[in-house]
Motif scaffolding. Sequence first.
Motif, PDB file in Angstrom:
ATOM      1  N   PRO A  28      60.364 118.230   0.927  1.00  0.00           N
ATOM      2  CA  PRO A  28      60.032 118.159   2.362  1.00  0.00           C
ATOM      3  C   PRO A  28      60.945 117.202   3.131  1.00  0.00           C
ATOM      4  O   PRO A  28      61.275 117.466   4.288  1.00  0.00           O
ATOM      5  N   LEU A  29      61.366 116.129   2.506  1.00  0.00           N
ATOM      6  CA  LEU A  29      62.278 115.200   3.168  1.00  0.00           C
ATOM      7  C   LEU A  29      63.597 115.882   3.492  1.00  0.00           C
ATOM      8  O   LEU A  29      64.106 115.776   4.622  1.00  0.00           O
ATOM      9  N   MET A  30      64.148 116.608   2.539  1.00  0.00           N
ATOM     10  CA  MET A  30      65.418 117.278   2.770  1.00  0.00           C
ATOM     11  C   MET A  30      65.276 118.412   3.793  1.00  0.00           C
ATOM     12  O   MET A  30      66.182 118.649   4.590  1.00  0.00           O
ATOM     13  N   ILE A  31      64.145 119.097   3.801  1.00  0.00           N
ATOM     14  CA  ILE A  31      63.908 120.137   4.803  1.00  0.00           C
ATOM     15  C   ILE A  31      63.822 119.517   6.194  1.00  0.00           C
ATOM     16  O   ILE A  31      64.375 120.043   7.164  1.00  0.00           O
ATOM     17  N   GLY A  32      63.139 118.380   6.302  1.00  0.00           N
ATOM     18  CA  GLY A  32      63.050 117.689   7.582  1.00  0.00           C
ATOM     19  C   GLY A  32      64.401 117.191   8.068  1.00  0.00           C
ATOM     20  O   GLY A  32      64.732 117.303   9.259  1.00  0.00           O
ATOM     21  N   LEU A  33      65.197 116.643   7.156  1.00  0.00           N
ATOM     22  CA  LEU A  33      66.540 116.193   7.546  1.00  0.00           C
ATOM     23  C   LEU A  33      67.412 117.365   7.982  1.00  0.00           C
ATOM     24  O   LEU A  33      68.159 117.265   8.966  1.00  0.00           O
ATOM     25  N   ALA A  34      67.328 118.466   7.277  1.00  0.00           N
ATOM     26  CA  ALA A  34      68.126 119.642   7.647  1.00  0.00           C
ATOM     27  C   ALA A  34      67.698 120.184   9.008  1.00  0.00           C
ATOM     28  O   ALA A  34      68.554 120.560   9.829  1.00  0.00           O
ATOM     29  N   ALA A  35      66.399 120.218   9.275  1.00  0.00           N
ATOM     30  CA  ALA A  35      65.923 120.712  10.571  1.00  0.00           C
ATOM     31  C   ALA A  35      66.347 119.770  11.690  1.00  0.00           C
ATOM     32  O   ALA A  35      66.741 120.218  12.774  1.00  0.00           O
ATOM     33  N   GLY A  36      66.285 118.471  11.449  1.00  0.00           N
ATOM     34  CA  GLY A  36      66.725 117.505  12.454  1.00  0.00           C
ATOM     35  C   GLY A  36      68.214 117.606  12.737  1.00  0.00           C
ATOM     36  O   GLY A  36      68.648 117.562  13.893  1.00  0.00           O
ATOM     37  N   ARG A  37      69.008 117.750  11.689  1.00  0.00           N
ATOM     38  CA  ARG A  37      70.456 117.896  11.879  1.00  0.00           C
ATOM     39  C   ARG A  37      70.789 119.198  12.594  1.00  0.00           C
ATOM     40  O   ARG A  37      71.713 119.243  13.417  1.00  0.00           O
ATOM     41  N   LEU A  38      70.052 120.259  12.309  1.00  0.00           N
ATOM     42  CA  LEU A  38      70.273 121.527  13.004  1.00  0.00           C
ATOM     43  C   LEU A  38      69.938 121.391  14.486  1.00  0.00           C
ATOM     44  O   LEU A  38      70.663 121.903  15.337  1.00  0.00           O
ATOM     45  N   ALA A  49      65.005 115.915  18.207  1.00  0.00           N
ATOM     46  CA  ALA A  49      65.427 116.291  16.860  1.00  0.00           C
ATOM     47  C   ALA A  49      64.585 115.574  15.805  1.00  0.00           C
ATOM     48  O   ALA A  49      64.252 116.156  14.770  1.00  0.00           O
ATOM     49  N   ALA A  50      64.225 114.319  16.071  1.00  0.00           N
ATOM     50  CA  ALA A  50      63.368 113.583  15.135  1.00  0.00           C
ATOM     51  C   ALA A  50      61.985 114.214  15.054  1.00  0.00           C
ATOM     52  O   ALA A  50      61.405 114.334  13.962  1.00  0.00           O
ATOM     53  N   ILE A  51      61.461 114.639  16.192  1.00  0.00           N
ATOM     54  CA  ILE A  51      60.148 115.290  16.199  1.00  0.00           C
ATOM     55  C   ILE A  51      60.218 116.621  15.461  1.00  0.00           C
ATOM     56  O   ILE A  51      59.327 116.961  14.672  1.00  0.00           O
ATOM     57  N   ILE A  52      61.277 117.376  15.690  1.00  0.00           N
ATOM     58  CA  ILE A  52      61.453 118.658  14.993  1.00  0.00           C
ATOM     59  C   ILE A  52      61.548 118.435  13.484  1.00  0.00           C
ATOM     60  O   ILE A  52      60.931 119.153  12.689  1.00  0.00           O
ATOM     61  N   VAL A  55      58.084 117.477  12.117  1.00  0.00           N
ATOM     62  CA  VAL A  55      57.195 118.648  12.050  1.00  0.00           C
ATOM     63  C   VAL A  55      57.589 119.545  10.878  1.00  0.00           C
ATOM     64  O   VAL A  55      56.726 120.048  10.146  1.00  0.00           O
ATOM     65  N   ALA A  56      58.885 119.742  10.681  1.00  0.00           N
ATOM     66  CA  ALA A  56      59.336 120.583   9.562  1.00  0.00           C
ATOM     67  C   ALA A  56      58.968 119.957   8.223  1.00  0.00           C
ATOM     68  O   ALA A  56      58.529 120.657   7.300  1.00  0.00           O
ATOM     69  N   ALA A  57      59.136 118.638   8.106  1.00  0.00           N
ATOM     70  CA  ALA A  57      58.811 117.968   6.843  1.00  0.00           C
ATOM     71  C   ALA A  57      57.312 118.013   6.557  1.00  0.00           C
ATOM     72  O   ALA A  57      56.892 118.299   5.428  1.00  0.00           O
ATOM     73  N   VAL A  58      56.501 117.753   7.571  1.00  0.00           N
ATOM     74  CA  VAL A  58      55.047 117.763   7.371  1.00  0.00           C
ATOM     75  C   VAL A  58      54.554 119.169   7.059  1.00  0.00           C
ATOM     76  O   VAL A  58      53.705 119.359   6.177  1.00  0.00           O
ATOM     77  N   SER A  59      55.093 120.170   7.752  1.00  0.00           N
ATOM     78  CA  SER A  59      54.641 121.533   7.480  1.00  0.00           C
ATOM     79  C   SER A  59      55.065 122.003   6.087  1.00  0.00           C
ATOM     80  O   SER A  59      54.303 122.691   5.400  1.00  0.00           O
TER      81      SER A  59
END
Length: 94
Positions: A28-38, A49-52, A55-59
């Motif tokens: 989940p951490l890596m998914i959240g970082l990837a979503a934020g970078r995207l 981007a931090a909120i996105i 949300v991606a990491a928590v989901s």
Amino acid sequence: MTPVILMAAALLVGLCVLAVTLAIHALPLMIGLAAGRLAIACGAPIAIAAIIGLVAAVSSFSALVYLQVALRLRRQDWPSRWSTQPPPPLLAMP
């Protein structure tokens, strides 16, 4: 020689448990970082981007927890179903 082999086997089991535990939290951490970078690459501000990413990491973490609970409940239900019913055929022959 036997105690060394047993200690090596215990170490291997411990490392496997550690790897699974770390993977559950690192994914989940890596998914959240990837979503934020995207989001940053698409032009979103840092705060959005931090909120996105959050949300991606928590989901993704909640999806992993849901799947783990669902598989655990299914595993507990599995022996009782097989003891009362025959297993279904894999391929139905006409």
